[in-house]
Every structure is written in C-alpha cells, then in structure tokens.
Scaffold this active site. Sequence first.
Site, short mmCIF file in Angstrom:
data_model
loop_
_atom_site.label_atom_id
_atom_site.label_comp_id
_atom_site.label_asym_id
_atom_site.label_seq_id
_atom_site.Cartn_x
_atom_site.Cartn_y
_atom_site.Cartn_z
N HIS A 57 0.83 -1.49 0.36
CA HIS A 57 0.16 -0.15 0.12
C HIS A 57 1.06 1.28 -0.67
O HIS A 57 1.75 1.40 1.04
CB HIS A 57 -1.05 0.28 1.39
N HIS A 59 1.79 4.73 -2.34
CA HIS A 59 1.17 6.53 -2.84
C HIS A 59 2.41 7.31 -3.50
O HIS A 59 3.28 7.97 -3.47
CB HIS A 59 0.21 7.68 -2.22
N GLN A 152 -9.61 9.27 -5.24
CA GLN A 152 -9.43 9.88 -3.84
C GLN A 152 -9.94 10.93 -3.72
O GLN A 152 -10.67 11.18 -2.16
CB GLN A 152 -7.64 10.70 -4.53
N HIS A 210 -8.88 1.79 0.11
CA HIS A 210 -9.48 2.19 1.08
C HIS A 210 -10.88 2.34 1.65
O HIS A 210 -11.35 2.96 1.17
CB HIS A 210 -9.16 3.98 0.53
N GLU A 213 -10.95 4.38 7.08
CA GLU A 213 -10.32 5.38 7.29
C GLU A 213 -10.43 6.14 8.22
O GLU A 213 -10.70 7.28 7.91
CB GLU A 213 -9.11 5.76 5.95
N ASP A 309 2.21 3.28 3.06
CA ASP A 309 1.38 4.31 2.82
C ASP A 309 2.09 5.31 2.31
O ASP A 309 1.52 5.94 0.85
CB ASP A 309 0.80 4.34 3.68
N TRP A 315 0.10 13.72 4.26
CA TRP A 315 -0.78 13.65 4.92
C TRP A 315 1.05 12.57 6.20
O TRP A 315 0.92 12.67 6.93
CB TRP A 315 -0.89 12.06 4.21
ZN LIG Z 1 -3.30 4.77 0.77
#
Ligand SMILES: [Zn+2]
Length: 432
Positions: A57, A59, A152, A210, A213, A309, A315
């Site tokens: 996982h 990005h 997203q 996802h 979350e 991630d 993030w």
């Molecule tokens: Zn993610």
Amino acid sequence: MFDLIIRNANLPDGRQGLDIGLAGGRIAAIEKSIAATAGEEIDASGRLVSPPFCDPHFHMDATLSLGMPRMNVSGTLLEGIGLWGELRPLLTKEALVERALRYCDLAVSQGLLYIRSHVDTSDPRLVTAEALLEVKEKVAPYINLQLVAFPQDGYYRAPDGIASLERALDMGVDIVGGIPHFERTMEDGARSVEALCRVAADRGLPVDMHCDETDDPMSRHIETLAAQTVRFGLQGRVAGSHLTSMHSMDNYYVSKLIPLMAEAEINVIPNPLINIMLQGRHDTYPKRRGMTRVRELMAAGLNVSFGHDCVMDPWYSMGSGDMLEVAHMAIHVAQMAGIEDKHKIFDAITVNSAKTMGLEGYGLEVGCKADLIVLQAADVIEALRLKANRLFVIKSGKVISRTAPRISELFLGGRPASIDIGSDYVPSAPGR
Ligand SMILES: [Zn+2]
C-alpha cells in the site's frame, strides 16, 4: 553451474548456516555446503537472508512532494486530502515520473522490490496514471510495481469520478480502488463498494480499497466490502486497506465482523506509521491509537500485511522506504513484542504481502525467484529491532544494491575498539 552463491546464511524460518545457489534467475539450491563455485560469491557470515520486502500500500504519485505547495498544518487526513487537491492541478507527467523514479532508487537500497501503489484518478487529465504506467515499465527490471485506480475525491463525490476510474483501468491500471468513507453519505459509500466490486468482477481484476480510514466506530464499509466480495465471487482477490474504524468499533459487533471478513478471504492492509500519525486527531485524552485489530485478525486466519502508505507527502512528512521501520511501528502499536509475534510481523512485510499482491515465485525455497536481501542481523528478531542495514539486494541473481556494514569505531581506552551495532553486545537470551 551457479551465477551467484550466498554462503553461510540464516533464513527467516530459523534454519542456519546454509548456502544458497542462484542460477537462471531462480534459487537453484539451498544446502549446508554447496561444493560448486560461482562467478560471484557473497559471505553472509551467519547473517539473515530473506526474500525482499513488499509494500502492498503506497502512493507513488504523491511521494516526495512534501511542502508542495505548502505543509499540512493540522496534520489530519482531511487537510492532507485538501492539500493534495491544491497540488493536483499543478502536477506534470515529467515531475511525477522524476519523483517516482527517485523513490524507487531509495526503495531498492532498502531491499523493497515489490510495491503496490494507488494512483489518484480524480483529475480527469489522468497525468498520474500516465506517469505511473511509464514508471512501472521503466522500473520493471528491478521493481515489480502494481497500480490501483484510486478515486481519491470519491467515486460518486468527484464530478468525473466514475468515468476517470474506468479510463484509468482502460489505460492498463491493474486494480480497482475505492474510498467509501469519503463519499458524501454512508449510503453512497456502500453503493460505491458494490459498484466497484461489480467493475472488478466484470473486468476480472482484484480490488484494493481504502476502507473505513476513520475513527468513527459506525463506519462499517468493511462489512459491505466482505459481503460484496462473496456476492461477486471475488474471495481472496480483495484487500481492505486501513480499516482503522475497527479500532473503535463495539467489541460484540467485531466478533461478528471478523468471521465475515474471513469468509470473504479479505486481505487486510494496516498502515502503522500513517495510522498512528493521523488517527485519533479529534481525541483529547485518552487518545486512540487507531490502527486496526492486527492480533485478532491474524488469530482469525486473515492475511494481514503492512503498507508504508506515504513518504514525505501531504499526509506524512517522515518515512524512508524502509519496511522494517513500518514493522517496528506495528510491533509497538499492536503491542506484539513476543517472539512468535515478531515472526508474524516479519511475515506481514514479506510473505503475507506477497500473498496480498498475488506474487508468483516469491519466497526462499528452491525454484523461487532469485530475489533476495542480506541483512546486517543474525535473524528476524534482530532485523526488526535494528531496522537492520541491507548489505546486499539481489534481483534475478544479480546484486543491484550494496551497503557497507555499520561498524562504529570506539575510542574509550580499555574498551573494545569497535562495535557491530547488530551483534557485539546482545544478551544470549532466545528472541533477544
Ligand atoms: Zn493510502
């Protein structure tokens, strides 16, 4: 007969002092002492040899974008999504490719050779998908990169959510993503799960969403995902990423939910670094950890693998492409510090992740691919504790990265002149 022999290796399952012979891109022998010689030999000197790390996982379209166009002030998931929305119109294919390739260089140095990356499909320009499809081809000789079409801004919530996701899949993105907890309502979220599972079933693709979350104990899209997985016959091909709401759910409800997930053979992907950083942000004290119920899910037989991630993006300002750092955090947050626990955690960044990603020929048996890493640690326990140095990274029988052992010189008069940070001071207790 062999292209490369690694001598005197310890294996993740506890076998010690073995030679590993590689030939034709595969592991050809694992024996006590291989009599033959090879063009190249590595003396592992009783150190751990493992299959490479897998990150199920990530990005890669957002990685290394920290500070563009500004920093995340609140540190929350929602500000991160907003910030990414500010950056997205400014993205160019060239810049995306360049950042992703730089991350892949780092990944190789960390022994991370299998990555599943989400690709944001919210912007109908789809420069993200174009860029990462190019990266996937470019890095194929050393990194196996899988791509997930990730809406997203919401499959229903974003103006072009549905069409853009379909187009990304048409372009060759491998997996169907989703973000049900970010749709406008719980009902829209549940409908998106159903619609996306249908897309996956129709196209014969896996699903990786996802899912939940959030700290909301009533966010229950994983229940819907498990039910739709069974309905569409997708068992074993569906991953639920994050599942942080499970941390806050009612215990009785979870006792019903986990068997449903097991029936659907859901692959569970917690992201320990990001979960501990982003969840519980609306709490004062006590403050929730927010990671899903790793121990309980593993005990129920679910396949749990950990994702990195984010690395230096809207993030998460930290991260180093190091799956041992991910596992190290998981041990703490899940409070899984027993000897058996640690082996399960190591599996979660190696064999379990390989299963989540459906990798062929992954492992440390004769016939598996000649993809291996040599760590500056005697065993799995020490590798996790030290986030051990990756001395050699081997792909298809060839060394593609090498790091000098970390040995510190000491100038203490009467004390040793040097110390190997792995082995020179440890107690001899089992599972040290
Ligand atoms: Zn993610």
